[in-house]
Scaffold this motif. Structure first.
Motif, PDB file in Angstrom:
ATOM      1  N   GLN A   4      -6.763   5.820  -2.872  1.00 48.89           N
ATOM      2  CA  GLN A   4      -6.587   5.604  -4.307  1.00 48.89           C
ATOM      3  C   GLN A   4      -5.678   4.388  -4.553  1.00 48.89           C
ATOM      4  O   GLN A   4      -5.943   3.585  -5.441  1.00 48.89           O
ATOM      5  CB  GLN A   4      -5.989   6.850  -4.946  1.00 48.89           C
ATOM      6  CG  GLN A   4      -5.779   6.738  -6.444  1.00 48.89           C
ATOM      7  CD  GLN A   4      -5.133   7.997  -7.023  1.00 48.89           C
ATOM      8  OE1 GLN A   4      -4.939   8.981  -6.316  1.00 48.89           O
ATOM      9  NE2 GLN A   4      -4.790   7.934  -8.292  1.00 48.89           N
ATOM     10  N   ALA A   5      -4.645   4.238  -3.746  1.00 43.54           N
ATOM     11  CA  ALA A   5      -3.736   3.106  -3.892  1.00 43.54           C
ATOM     12  C   ALA A   5      -4.449   1.790  -3.587  1.00 43.54           C
ATOM     13  O   ALA A   5      -4.240   0.785  -4.277  1.00 43.54           O
ATOM     14  CB  ALA A   5      -2.531   3.276  -2.967  1.00 43.54           C
ATOM     15  N   ALA A   6      -5.317   1.759  -2.579  1.00 40.18           N
ATOM     16  CA  ALA A   6      -6.071   0.550  -2.246  1.00 40.18           C
ATOM     17  C   ALA A   6      -7.045   0.206  -3.368  1.00 40.18           C
ATOM     18  O   ALA A   6      -7.218  -0.967  -3.722  1.00 40.18           O
ATOM     19  CB  ALA A   6      -6.814   0.732  -0.931  1.00 40.18           C
ATOM     20  N   ALA A   7      -7.697   1.218  -3.948  1.00 38.13           N
ATOM     21  CA  ALA A   7      -8.615   0.977  -5.062  1.00 38.13           C
ATOM     22  C   ALA A   7      -7.851   0.430  -6.271  1.00 38.13           C
ATOM     23  O   ALA A   7      -8.327  -0.472  -6.961  1.00 38.13           O
ATOM     24  CB  ALA A   7      -9.343   2.268  -5.428  1.00 38.13           C
ATOM     25  N   GLU A   8      -6.667   0.957  -6.506  1.00 39.16           N
ATOM     26  CA  GLU A   8      -5.843   0.471  -7.615  1.00 39.16           C
ATOM     27  C   GLU A   8      -5.436  -0.994  -7.387  1.00 39.16           C
ATOM     28  O   GLU A   8      -5.483  -1.814  -8.303  1.00 39.16           O
ATOM     29  CB  GLU A   8      -4.595   1.349  -7.729  1.00 39.16           C
ATOM     30  CG  GLU A   8      -3.612   0.923  -8.779  1.00 39.16           C
ATOM     31  CD  GLU A   8      -2.353   1.775  -8.711  1.00 39.16           C
ATOM     32  OE1 GLU A   8      -1.260   1.184  -8.846  1.00 39.16           O
ATOM     33  OE2 GLU A   8      -2.461   3.001  -8.527  1.00 39.16           O
TER      34      GLU A   8
ATOM     35  N   LEU B 278       0.827  -1.205   0.000  1.00 44.24           N
ATOM     36  CA  LEU B 278       0.000   0.000   0.000  1.00 44.24           C
ATOM     37  C   LEU B 278       0.864   1.259   0.000  1.00 44.24           C
ATOM     38  O   LEU B 278       0.602   2.204  -0.747  1.00 44.24           O
ATOM     39  CB  LEU B 278      -0.933  -0.007   1.222  1.00 44.24           C
ATOM     40  CG  LEU B 278      -1.949   1.108   1.325  1.00 44.24           C
ATOM     41  CD1 LEU B 278      -2.924   1.083   0.149  1.00 44.24           C
ATOM     42  CD2 LEU B 278      -2.714   1.003   2.636  1.00 44.24           C
ATOM     43  N   ALA B 279       1.912   1.269   0.801  1.00 44.70           N
ATOM     44  CA  ALA B 279       2.804   2.429   0.855  1.00 44.70           C
ATOM     45  C   ALA B 279       3.534   2.629  -0.467  1.00 44.70           C
ATOM     46  O   ALA B 279       3.686   3.771  -0.930  1.00 44.70           O
ATOM     47  CB  ALA B 279       3.808   2.258   1.982  1.00 44.70           C
ATOM     48  N   SER B 280       3.970   1.536  -1.100  1.00 42.64           N
ATOM     49  CA  SER B 280       4.679   1.698  -2.373  1.00 42.64           C
ATOM     50  C   SER B 280       3.727   2.193  -3.468  1.00 42.64           C
ATOM     51  O   SER B 280       4.123   2.978  -4.330  1.00 42.64           O
ATOM     52  CB  SER B 280       5.348   0.391  -2.794  1.00 42.64           C
ATOM     53  OG  SER B 280       4.381  -0.583  -3.105  1.00 42.64           O
ATOM     54  N   ARG B 281       2.474   1.753  -3.439  1.00 45.31           N
ATOM     55  CA  ARG B 281       1.499   2.225  -4.429  1.00 45.31           C
ATOM     56  C   ARG B 281       1.120   3.683  -4.171  1.00 45.31           C
ATOM     57  O   ARG B 281       0.840   4.430  -5.107  1.00 45.31           O
ATOM     58  CB  ARG B 281       0.239   1.365  -4.404  1.00 45.31           C
ATOM     59  CG  ARG B 281       0.434  -0.006  -5.020  1.00 45.31           C
ATOM     60  CD  ARG B 281      -0.866  -0.797  -4.917  1.00 45.31           C
ATOM     61  NE  ARG B 281      -0.780  -2.113  -5.497  1.00 45.31           N
ATOM     62  CZ  ARG B 281      -1.109  -2.400  -6.743  1.00 45.31           C
ATOM     63  NH1 ARG B 281      -1.569  -1.471  -7.548  1.00 45.31           N
ATOM     64  NH2 ARG B 281      -0.995  -3.627  -7.191  1.00 45.31           N
TER      65      ARG B 281
END
Length: 147
Positions: A128-132, A116-119
């Motif tokens: 937004q990263a979690a949705a991706e 999650l942090a890298s995204r």
């Protein structure tokens, strides 16, 4: 002649072949004091296999049989045994990342905080990263009629 393990109060431990179980314990080779027979080592009882790896533990409420008390107790003891084993044998330690999401689309491949942090590093938005990550896991190679 059977071989037995012996221990002395001075801390010396040794093995000796003696005629029988009823034979008297030999004297300590270091200090000459009387010794006592030790029980056989655990490997003689079949406990030589390491505990199950952490990756075999359930990752969801359903995996714990919807919170069944016996299932939860079994896995709690299994995880504690693995932690104790890894503390004694650091070469067997497994890398464990904190899990951010483990249900729904993330059931088979959990979303870790590291991922999650890298995204989120580029956008700065964790939502937004979690949705991706969810969209990336949504793609299933099987055709819709096989699902």
């Amino acid at each position: 002649m059977p071989m037995y393990d012996y221990a002395c109060t001075c801390g010396t431990r040794f093995e000796r072949m003696v005629p029988s179980w009823s034979s008297p314990a030999p004297d300590c080779p270091d200090c000459g004091a009387t010794t006592r027979r030790r029980p056989p080592s655990p490997s003689m009882h079949g406990l030589a296999a390491p505990p199950a790896p952490m990756t075999s533990a359930p990752r969801s409420w359903e995996g714990l049989n919807n919170g069944d008390r016996d299932t939860v107790t079994h896995w709690r003891r299994a995880v504690e045994a693995r932690r104790e084993f890894e503390a004694r044998h650091p070469e067997h330690r497994q890398r464990r990342d904190a899990i951010a999401a483990h249900e729904g689309r993330f059931e088979r491949t959990p979303l870790t905080y590291r991922e999650l942090a890298s995204r989120a590093a580029t956008s700065g938005d964790a939502n937004q990263a979690a949705a991706e990550a969810s969209r990336d896991r949504r793609t299933d190679p099987r055709p819709r009629d096989e699902l």
